[in-house]
Design a protein around this motif. Structure first.
Motif, mmCIF file in Angstrom:
data_model
loop_
_atom_site.group_PDB
_atom_site.id
_atom_site.type_symbol
_atom_site.label_atom_id
_atom_site.label_comp_id
_atom_site.label_asym_id
_atom_site.label_seq_id
_atom_site.Cartn_x
_atom_site.Cartn_y
_atom_site.Cartn_z
ATOM 1 N N LYS A 156 -4.245 -17.151 36.695
ATOM 2 C CA LYS A 156 -3.492 -18.392 36.508
ATOM 3 C C LYS A 156 -2.167 -18.405 37.262
ATOM 4 N N GLY A 157 -1.740 -17.229 37.759
ATOM 5 C CA GLY A 157 -0.479 -17.157 38.472
ATOM 6 C C GLY A 157 0.693 -17.218 37.509
ATOM 7 N N PHE A 158 1.861 -17.656 38.024
ATOM 8 C CA PHE A 158 3.033 -17.820 37.167
ATOM 9 C C PHE A 158 2.898 -19.112 36.359
ATOM 10 N N GLN A 159 3.180 -19.006 35.084
ATOM 11 C CA GLN A 159 3.209 -20.187 34.210
ATOM 12 C C GLN A 159 4.602 -20.257 33.582
ATOM 13 N N ARG A 160 5.118 -21.450 33.449
ATOM 14 C CA ARG A 160 6.455 -21.593 32.887
ATOM 15 C C ARG A 160 6.544 -22.868 32.079
ATOM 16 N N SER A 161 7.323 -22.807 30.994
ATOM 17 C CA SER A 161 7.561 -23.986 30.166
ATOM 18 C C SER A 161 8.995 -23.937 29.651
ATOM 19 N N ILE A 162 9.691 -25.069 29.719
ATOM 20 C CA ILE A 162 11.069 -25.179 29.227
ATOM 21 C C ILE A 162 11.182 -26.448 28.394
ATOM 22 N N HIS A 163 11.842 -26.357 27.244
ATOM 23 C CA HIS A 163 12.041 -27.521 26.381
ATOM 24 C C HIS A 163 13.466 -27.541 25.824
ATOM 25 N N SER A 164 13.921 -28.726 25.490
ATOM 26 C CA SER A 164 15.141 -28.858 24.692
ATOM 27 C C SER A 164 14.820 -28.452 23.258
ATOM 28 N N ILE A 165 15.706 -27.663 22.655
ATOM 29 C CA ILE A 165 15.538 -27.294 21.237
ATOM 30 C C ILE A 165 16.726 -27.801 20.423
ATOM 31 N N GLU A 166 17.353 -28.863 20.898
ATOM 32 C CA GLU A 166 18.530 -29.391 20.210
ATOM 33 C C GLU A 166 18.177 -30.058 18.889
ATOM 34 N N ASN A 167 16.970 -30.601 18.782
ATOM 35 C CA ASN A 167 16.628 -31.336 17.564
ATOM 36 C C ASN A 167 15.349 -30.849 16.891
ATOM 37 N N SER A 168 14.783 -29.780 17.392
ATOM 38 C CA SER A 168 13.689 -29.108 16.692
ATOM 39 C C SER A 168 13.612 -27.691 17.215
ATOM 40 N N PRO A 169 13.148 -26.737 16.413
ATOM 41 C CA PRO A 169 13.252 -25.329 16.781
ATOM 42 C C PRO A 169 12.269 -24.897 17.863
ATOM 43 N N PHE A 170 12.553 -23.741 18.435
ATOM 44 C CA PHE A 170 11.732 -23.163 19.495
ATOM 45 C C PHE A 170 10.265 -23.099 19.084
ATOM 46 N N ARG A 171 10.004 -22.601 17.896
ATOM 47 C CA ARG A 171 8.623 -22.400 17.446
ATOM 48 C C ARG A 171 7.827 -23.689 17.484
ATOM 49 N N THR A 172 8.432 -24.786 17.054
ATOM 50 C CA THR A 172 7.750 -26.078 17.048
ATOM 51 C C THR A 172 7.486 -26.574 18.463
ATOM 52 N N LYS A 173 8.480 -26.418 19.335
ATOM 53 C CA LYS A 173 8.360 -26.945 20.688
ATOM 54 C C LYS A 173 7.369 -26.159 21.553
ATOM 55 N N PHE A 174 7.225 -24.857 21.290
ATOM 56 C CA PHE A 174 6.445 -24.019 22.201
ATOM 57 C C PHE A 174 5.088 -23.586 21.654
ATOM 58 N N GLU A 175 4.737 -24.053 20.478
ATOM 59 C CA GLU A 175 3.466 -23.632 19.893
ATOM 60 C C GLU A 175 2.285 -24.008 20.779
ATOM 61 N N ASP A 176 2.254 -25.232 21.271
ATOM 62 C CA ASP A 176 1.149 -25.668 22.137
ATOM 63 C C ASP A 176 1.200 -24.973 23.494
#
Length: 474
Positions: free
Chosen positions: A41-61
């Motif tokens: 798959k090569g390099f995979q990357r994901s970035i999200h704002s966590i200002e209004n919900s926690p890391f776990r919620t934003k990155f689960e998918d």
């Protein structure tokens, strides 16, 4: 502030990095990111704002769709990270923790020298710190040489993790102001800011990197690229405030330090005849609570919780941009226990007094709910200088600090000469500072932990601790 977590193994590590990074969420509330590498798959990357919900919620998918036997994750209070960098050293992901005070100067030098054509910028117009570090590293012909070059050029602090196709390279800042801790498991290694973040994942603490140390980590071994230096100046505020209770830095647990710290403050109050006649000792949640427990145990005064922070819907300081709504949320989070406030004399211990705004609102809240007296003890010395080594303060001026405001108003620019006197309660200037803060915040009494008391509670030599925010000394 911020923190990062990385892992490399003979098996897939995505879930390790997902949970390990999430365990750094107390260190930042703005951005979160993950990057991994897989041969298919090569390099995979994901970035999200966590200002209004926690890391776990934003990155689960995102985590469910990633794959890789090596990966890094980052919590950041500033730049989106990790970023992908293409250079003469190949394609890699990089994230960092710290602050670059001379970022504009360095970026202009690189542009003038033709070292790179452009930088990744944020919407604020500022250059992404990891992009700048990547450009500095690219000036040399190896990661080790490039990192050492970047460390020599940067005014501030830089700890980083680099993810390549076959290894993770980690570098602790040259003064060791922040920790990097290596964990070991049968199938590989991990690295983290917080040691407790990998314990539930089956790793055991292997060792901490030395200041300035650079290592190359594979699933089978750790290769030391640069042994580092001996002049450690680790941030004292990690124990007083920023560190999570389970965290251990340089062998010293945060919760245990805070309990010792509170006990030392109580012993000092007893010795000086300043132990107040109060009904309860209380802690300002969350980090003030263990300091207060230590104070209560040493003083013999019962510990109580006259107000509780409502955490089911406000677990962290997620704050909207609107100031009026922020003020409303701050008040909504504190729920009083009327039986422990009304008609009572209370002594509170807080981790620090910075601007005084939140403390003023807390004191008003207690009086509105019937408190008879409110005494305060700060678990660290008066904060006199904004930190220039770590990105944990949003102050734009040292006059945002309540102690410096009072000194400036009394003595003007000459007051900075007497910082040590204002920090010392036994001096006339020191007593004036405490009396004036009491007047402004409507406190019955106030005292600060001393610098020797803080050092004693940590248990490391003062020469190995950074105390710049209290003393202004490098």
């Amino acid at each position: 502030m911020g923190g990062f977590f990385g892992a490399i193994s003979h098996n897939d590590v995505i879930s390790d990095v997902f949970f390990g990074t999430d365990y750094h969420s107390h260190l930042g509330t703005r951005r979160g990111g993950m990057a991994s590498y897989d041969p298919e798959k090569g390099f995979q990357r994901s970035i999200h704002s966590i200002e209004n919900s926690p890391f776990r919620t934003k990155f689960e998918d995102d985590a469910a769709g990633m794959r890789g036997k090596l990966a890094v994750g980052c919590i950041s209070d500033s730049d989106p990270q990790p970023i992908l960098v293409t250079s003469r050293l190949g394609l890699y992901a990089i994230c960092n923790v710290g602050i670059i005070n001379n970022a504009a100067q360095l970026s202009q030098e690189l542009l003038d020298d033709g070292g790179c054509a452009n930088f990744e910028s944020m919407t604020s117009g500022n250059i992404n710190s990891s992009a700048l570090i990547g450009a500095l590293i690219a000036q040399k012909h190896s990661f080790m040489e490039g990192i050492k070059y970047a460390q020599s050029k940067i005014d501030g602090t830089m700890s980083l993790a680099i993810l390549t196709k076959d290894c993770i390279i980690a570098a602790r800042d040259k003064c060791g102001r922040l920790p990097i801790i290596i964990g070991k498991r049968d199938d590989g290694y991990c690295l983290a800011f917080e040691s407790f973040s990998f314990q539930k994942l089956g790793y055991s603490t292997y060792r901490e990197l030395a200041p300035g140390e650079i290592v190359r980590i594979t699933a089978d071994e750790i290769e030391v690229l640069e042994r580092g230096f001996g002049n450690m100046r680790i941030c004292s505020f990690l124990w007083t405030y920023y560190g999570y209770p389970n965290a251990v830095y340089e062998g010293v647990n945060v919760e245990a330090m805070r309990a010792r710290n509170g006990a030392i403050m109580a012993e000092t109050d007893k010795k000086n005849g300043r132990l107040p006649d109060v009904d309860y000792v209380c802690g300002v949640p969350d980090s003030g609570i263990p300091h207060a427990i230590g104070y209560a145990n040493a003083s013999g005064i019962p510990f109580a919780r006259p107000f509780i922070k409502y955490t089911p819907t406000w677990p962290r300081s997620f704050m909207p941009q609107n100031q009026a709504m922020r003020n409303k949320i701050a008040k909504m989070k504190l729920i009083p226990v009327h039986e422990l406030i009304e008609g009572k004399k209370l002594l509170f211990v807080d981790d620090s007094i910075v601007r005084g705004t939140q403390m003023r609102e807390t004191v008003e809240f207690l009086y509105e709910n019937g408190a008879k007296e409110v005494h305060m003890r700060s678990a660290c010395p008066p904060i006199m200088f904004g930190c220039k080594y770590l990105n944990f303060s949003r102050s734009t001026s040292e006059l945002d600090l309540i102690a410096r405001q009072i000194i400036q108003e009394k003595e003007g620019d000459e007051g900075v000469k007497y910082i040590s006197e204002y920090s010392d309660s036994s001096t006339e200037r020191g007593q004036f500072l405490r009396d004036e803060i009491c007047r402004r915040l409507k406190l019955t009494s106030l005292e600060f932990q001393s610098l020797p008391g803080t050092v004693r509670a940590i248990g490391l030599p003062e020469s190995r601790l950074c105390t710049y925010c209290w003393t202004g000394k490098e």
